[in-house]
Scaffold this motif. Sequence first.
Motif, PDB file in Angstrom:
ATOM      1  N   VAL A 346      47.545  37.919  31.773  1.00 31.28           N
ATOM      2  CA  VAL A 346      47.503  39.332  32.191  1.00 31.28           C
ATOM      3  C   VAL A 346      46.780  39.461  33.539  1.00 31.28           C
ATOM      4  O   VAL A 346      47.256  40.139  34.462  1.00 31.28           O
ATOM      5  CB  VAL A 346      46.798  40.194  31.123  1.00 31.28           C
ATOM      6  CG1 VAL A 346      46.516  41.596  31.665  1.00 31.28           C
ATOM      7  CG2 VAL A 346      47.647  40.274  29.866  1.00 31.28           C
ATOM      8  N   VAL A 347      45.635  38.798  33.646  1.00 27.08           N
ATOM      9  CA  VAL A 347      44.863  38.847  34.896  1.00 27.08           C
ATOM     10  C   VAL A 347      45.685  38.283  36.054  1.00 27.08           C
ATOM     11  O   VAL A 347      45.739  38.880  37.146  1.00 27.08           O
ATOM     12  CB  VAL A 347      43.542  38.052  34.741  1.00 27.08           C
ATOM     13  CG1 VAL A 347      42.826  37.927  36.083  1.00 27.08           C
ATOM     14  CG2 VAL A 347      42.640  38.726  33.716  1.00 27.08           C
ATOM     15  N   MET A 348      46.357  37.162  35.840  1.00 26.06           N
ATOM     16  CA  MET A 348      47.154  36.545  36.904  1.00 26.06           C
ATOM     17  C   MET A 348      48.340  37.418  37.296  1.00 26.06           C
ATOM     18  O   MET A 348      48.696  37.512  38.484  1.00 26.06           O
ATOM     19  CB  MET A 348      47.629  35.162  36.476  1.00 26.06           C
ATOM     20  CG  MET A 348      46.512  34.150  36.360  1.00 26.06           C
ATOM     21  SD  MET A 348      47.111  32.455  36.102  1.00 26.06           S
ATOM     22  CE  MET A 348      47.801  32.581  34.451  1.00 26.06           C
ATOM     23  N   ALA A 349      48.966  38.071  36.319  1.00 22.76           N
ATOM     24  CA  ALA A 349      50.099  38.943  36.619  1.00 22.76           C
ATOM     25  C   ALA A 349      49.675  40.104  37.522  1.00 22.76           C
ATOM     26  O   ALA A 349      50.349  40.426  38.510  1.00 22.76           O
ATOM     27  CB  ALA A 349      50.709  39.476  35.319  1.00 22.76           C
ATOM     28  N   VAL A 350      48.549  40.729  37.194  1.00 22.79           N
ATOM     29  CA  VAL A 350      48.046  41.845  38.017  1.00 22.79           C
ATOM     30  C   VAL A 350      47.741  41.365  39.433  1.00 22.79           C
ATOM     31  O   VAL A 350      48.083  42.033  40.427  1.00 22.79           O
ATOM     32  CB  VAL A 350      46.794  42.465  37.362  1.00 22.79           C
ATOM     33  CG1 VAL A 350      46.147  43.482  38.305  1.00 22.79           C
ATOM     34  CG2 VAL A 350      47.160  43.122  36.044  1.00 22.79           C
ATOM     35  N   ALA A 351      47.104  40.195  39.548  1.00 21.83           N
ATOM     36  CA  ALA A 351      46.749  39.662  40.868  1.00 21.83           C
ATOM     37  C   ALA A 351      47.993  39.380  41.708  1.00 21.83           C
ATOM     38  O   ALA A 351      48.027  39.681  42.916  1.00 21.83           O
ATOM     39  CB  ALA A 351      45.919  38.390  40.710  1.00 21.83           C
ATOM     40  N   PHE A 377      42.010  39.482  45.278  1.00 22.87           N
ATOM     41  CA  PHE A 377      42.840  39.263  44.096  1.00 22.87           C
ATOM     42  C   PHE A 377      43.368  37.835  44.009  1.00 22.87           C
ATOM     43  O   PHE A 377      43.770  37.394  42.912  1.00 22.87           O
ATOM     44  CB  PHE A 377      43.979  40.288  44.035  1.00 22.87           C
ATOM     45  CG  PHE A 377      43.585  41.539  43.304  1.00 22.87           C
ATOM     46  CD1 PHE A 377      43.721  41.618  41.925  1.00 22.87           C
ATOM     47  CD2 PHE A 377      43.036  42.611  43.988  1.00 22.87           C
ATOM     48  CE1 PHE A 377      43.335  42.755  41.242  1.00 22.87           C
ATOM     49  CE2 PHE A 377      42.652  43.762  43.308  1.00 22.87           C
ATOM     50  CZ  PHE A 377      42.796  43.829  41.928  1.00 22.87           C
ATOM     51  N   ILE A 378      43.376  37.113  45.105  1.00 20.53           N
ATOM     52  CA  ILE A 378      43.646  35.675  45.017  1.00 20.53           C
ATOM     53  C   ILE A 378      42.502  35.001  44.245  1.00 20.53           C
ATOM     54  O   ILE A 378      42.725  34.120  43.413  1.00 20.53           O
ATOM     55  CB  ILE A 378      43.813  35.057  46.418  1.00 20.53           C
ATOM     56  CG1 ILE A 378      45.173  35.475  46.999  1.00 20.53           C
ATOM     57  CG2 ILE A 378      43.720  33.534  46.372  1.00 20.53           C
ATOM     58  CD1 ILE A 378      45.417  35.006  48.416  1.00 20.53           C
ATOM     59  N   PHE A 379      41.273  35.443  44.514  1.00 21.81           N
ATOM     60  CA  PHE A 379      40.114  34.937  43.763  1.00 21.81           C
ATOM     61  C   PHE A 379      40.215  35.344  42.291  1.00 21.81           C
ATOM     62  O   PHE A 379      39.923  34.558  41.396  1.00 21.81           O
ATOM     63  CB  PHE A 379      38.817  35.467  44.363  1.00 21.81           C
ATOM     64  CG  PHE A 379      38.323  34.698  45.557  1.00 21.81           C
ATOM     65  CD1 PHE A 379      37.138  33.993  45.507  1.00 21.81           C
ATOM     66  CD2 PHE A 379      39.049  34.676  46.745  1.00 21.81           C
ATOM     67  CE1 PHE A 379      36.680  33.274  46.600  1.00 21.81           C
ATOM     68  CE2 PHE A 379      38.606  33.964  47.839  1.00 21.81           C
ATOM     69  CZ  PHE A 379      37.417  33.254  47.778  1.00 21.81           C
ATOM     70  N   ILE A 380      40.621  36.590  42.050  1.00 22.76           N
ATOM     71  CA  ILE A 380      40.746  37.068  40.668  1.00 22.76           C
ATOM     72  C   ILE A 380      41.836  36.289  39.935  1.00 22.76           C
ATOM     73  O   ILE A 380      41.693  35.959  38.755  1.00 22.76           O
ATOM     74  CB  ILE A 380      41.042  38.581  40.662  1.00 22.76           C
ATOM     75  CG1 ILE A 380      39.807  39.347  41.141  1.00 22.76           C
ATOM     76  CG2 ILE A 380      41.451  39.057  39.264  1.00 22.76           C
ATOM     77  CD1 ILE A 380      40.028  40.815  41.396  1.00 22.76           C
ATOM     78  N   TYR A 381      42.924  35.984  40.632  1.00 21.47           N
ATOM     79  CA  TYR A 381      43.981  35.144  40.042  1.00 21.47           C
ATOM     80  C   TYR A 381      43.393  33.808  39.576  1.00 21.47           C
ATOM     81  O   TYR A 381      43.676  33.337  38.466  1.00 21.47           O
ATOM     82  CB  TYR A 381      45.087  34.896  41.072  1.00 21.47           C
ATOM     83  CG  TYR A 381      46.101  33.861  40.617  1.00 21.47           C
ATOM     84  CD1 TYR A 381      47.248  34.241  39.937  1.00 21.47           C
ATOM     85  CD2 TYR A 381      45.900  32.502  40.857  1.00 21.47           C
ATOM     86  CE1 TYR A 381      48.171  33.295  39.510  1.00 21.47           C
ATOM     87  CE2 TYR A 381      46.806  31.558  40.424  1.00 21.47           C
ATOM     88  CZ  TYR A 381      47.941  31.956  39.754  1.00 21.47           C
ATOM     89  OH  TYR A 381      48.835  31.010  39.327  1.00 21.47           O
ATOM     90  N   ALA A 382      42.590  33.205  40.442  1.00 21.03           N
ATOM     91  CA  ALA A 382      41.975  31.913  40.104  1.00 21.03           C
ATOM     92  C   ALA A 382      41.087  32.028  38.884  1.00 21.03           C
ATOM     93  O   ALA A 382      41.043  31.117  38.046  1.00 21.03           O
ATOM     94  CB  ALA A 382      41.172  31.390  41.299  1.00 21.03           C
ATOM     95  N   MET A 383      40.371  33.138  38.753  1.00 25.04           N
ATOM     96  CA  MET A 383      39.521  33.345  37.591  1.00 25.04           C
ATOM     97  C   MET A 383      40.375  33.419  36.316  1.00 25.04           C
ATOM     98  O   MET A 383      40.031  32.841  35.277  1.00 25.04           O
ATOM     99  CB  MET A 383      38.709  34.638  37.723  1.00 25.04           C
ATOM    100  CG  MET A 383      37.799  34.714  38.947  1.00 25.04           C
ATOM    101  SD  MET A 383      36.637  33.351  39.098  1.00 25.04           S
ATOM    102  CE  MET A 383      37.387  32.422  40.441  1.00 25.04           C
ATOM    103  N   GLY A 384      41.498  34.146  36.404  1.00 26.37           N
ATOM    104  CA  GLY A 384      42.383  34.262  35.253  1.00 26.37           C
ATOM    105  C   GLY A 384      42.947  32.916  34.832  1.00 26.37           C
ATOM    106  O   GLY A 384      43.051  32.618  33.628  1.00 26.37           O
TER     107      GLY A 384
END
Length: 521
Positions: A346-351, A377-384
């Motif tokens: 879900v986190v990666m999809a949003v990012a 959001f590239i950072f947030i994608y990595a977190m996901g």
Amino acid sequence: MATTKQPAGTRRLYRICLQLALGSSIWGYNIGILSSVLVHPGWRSALHDPAPAQKGLVTGFYYVGTLISYLFLSHPLADLLGRRHAARAGTLVLCLGALLMAAAAGRHALGLMVAGRWICGLGVGVVSTTVPLYQSEMSPAKERGKYVTINHVGFVAGLATGLWAGYFVTFWRGDVGEFWGWRTLIVAQLVPALLFVVMLPYIPESPRWLLQTGDVERASKVLHWLREDVDEPADIGRELHAISNDIEIHYRTQGSFVAKSLALFREKPLLARMWRAFLLQFMAQMCGATAMKYYLPTLLKALGLETRLALMAGAVEMTAKIGMTVVEMWIIDRFGRKTCLAGGSVVMAVAMLINGALPQMFPKNVSLAADAICIAFIFIYAMGYSLGLGPAAWVYSAEIFPTTYRARGLNFAASGGSIGSIIVAQIWPLGVAKFGSDVYFFFFAVNAICVPVIWLLYPETKGCALEDMDSLFQKDSGESATLGLLGLLNQDEEDGEGLGGTGQRDSAESAVGEAQPLLRS
């Protein structure tokens, strides 16, 4: 205030998993440096300014190597030589590939680079599966997710080290820096690789592999040593008996090398696991992770950062992922595999959606705020990814197969990741060149699809003993389950006989005192 000392077995297992994580870090470093190598002026000069398709070839051929290794090389080595010696062989092959990459020059530079990448892929295919396989087979059921996730902590630490090394190499200027900078990045991995090779003989072999080869005495010693002060001797004996029972049941159906491989697709209980593990590994790469690992500095440059700053930002992002993967260690056994996998998707999809939409609304970097949000959001994608598919796909794939088929099943599943990586390695550079930020919408769709697929089709394996996976997947296959660890416990309660006879339990318990020389606590 006095602190409670950890049990001896727990300390030993932590130490072994951290030592094995060194092997994963070599795999990560090998990938991490390539994003820096691809933008290094010396490398571009040595390879005569390669076109995007040629860069995709250099990136993708590595995964051709991993695919071949997963299908034909890694699992025979893991079953024939054992988990330790297979990891040593894979690491040495990786070293050979690194030397070939560093030697790339002249008119055959592209060929040497591609060949080196392919050989590295062969070696990584062995290391990347034997390490989580090893960790899974040594870990107690209730904390298996935590210990296997240490594999991904090592991998991400290697990626971060590779990115930081690439950043610092940008300060090495002049003709010498241009010629040796990117080559030093590649050759540097030989140091931890050879250290890992030297270290492996000093840790014990997997007790499940030892039982699979008939070495009951050594298996008993290792398992007692790993569970010392953690479980009661009678419980350890039951675990040994459950493993032996599982191996014996599946051993009856074994045949030739080809027959054992086909059994994963012909026998319903095994097929129920095989397709899930394969699809999970495929999704773990199709979600865009491969592109982020290799092309992150290029993506950040497109958002307005200059090369050196883009490399530093990529290194910072990967360093932050180490912390998130450590968090995953502590939540995967608490919240379960499905929650981590679906939540991360879900986190990666949003990012991905944000990175596709904002550049359409504010094209050609006209808005610094929009570019900053995309970078965030590239950072947030990595977190996901670090909280979901990154570590959890390996945890799940390494734990669901029976001991007799575990190495084979995990490697066949990992081939799905290689296929996904090959596709993404080709799609991303060409897609960005032709469609720009629209390519992010494709990966948004992939991640969005992952959520219901994982939630609806994957049984939860949290806290389930390896020998009880047959019962878990019984519903899907329609077959009767084997008698796992829980079945043995229930049987003990009914007949009071414990571990299938006093002699075997006494033999297992007598090994406790002899196990100490394996590894000092």
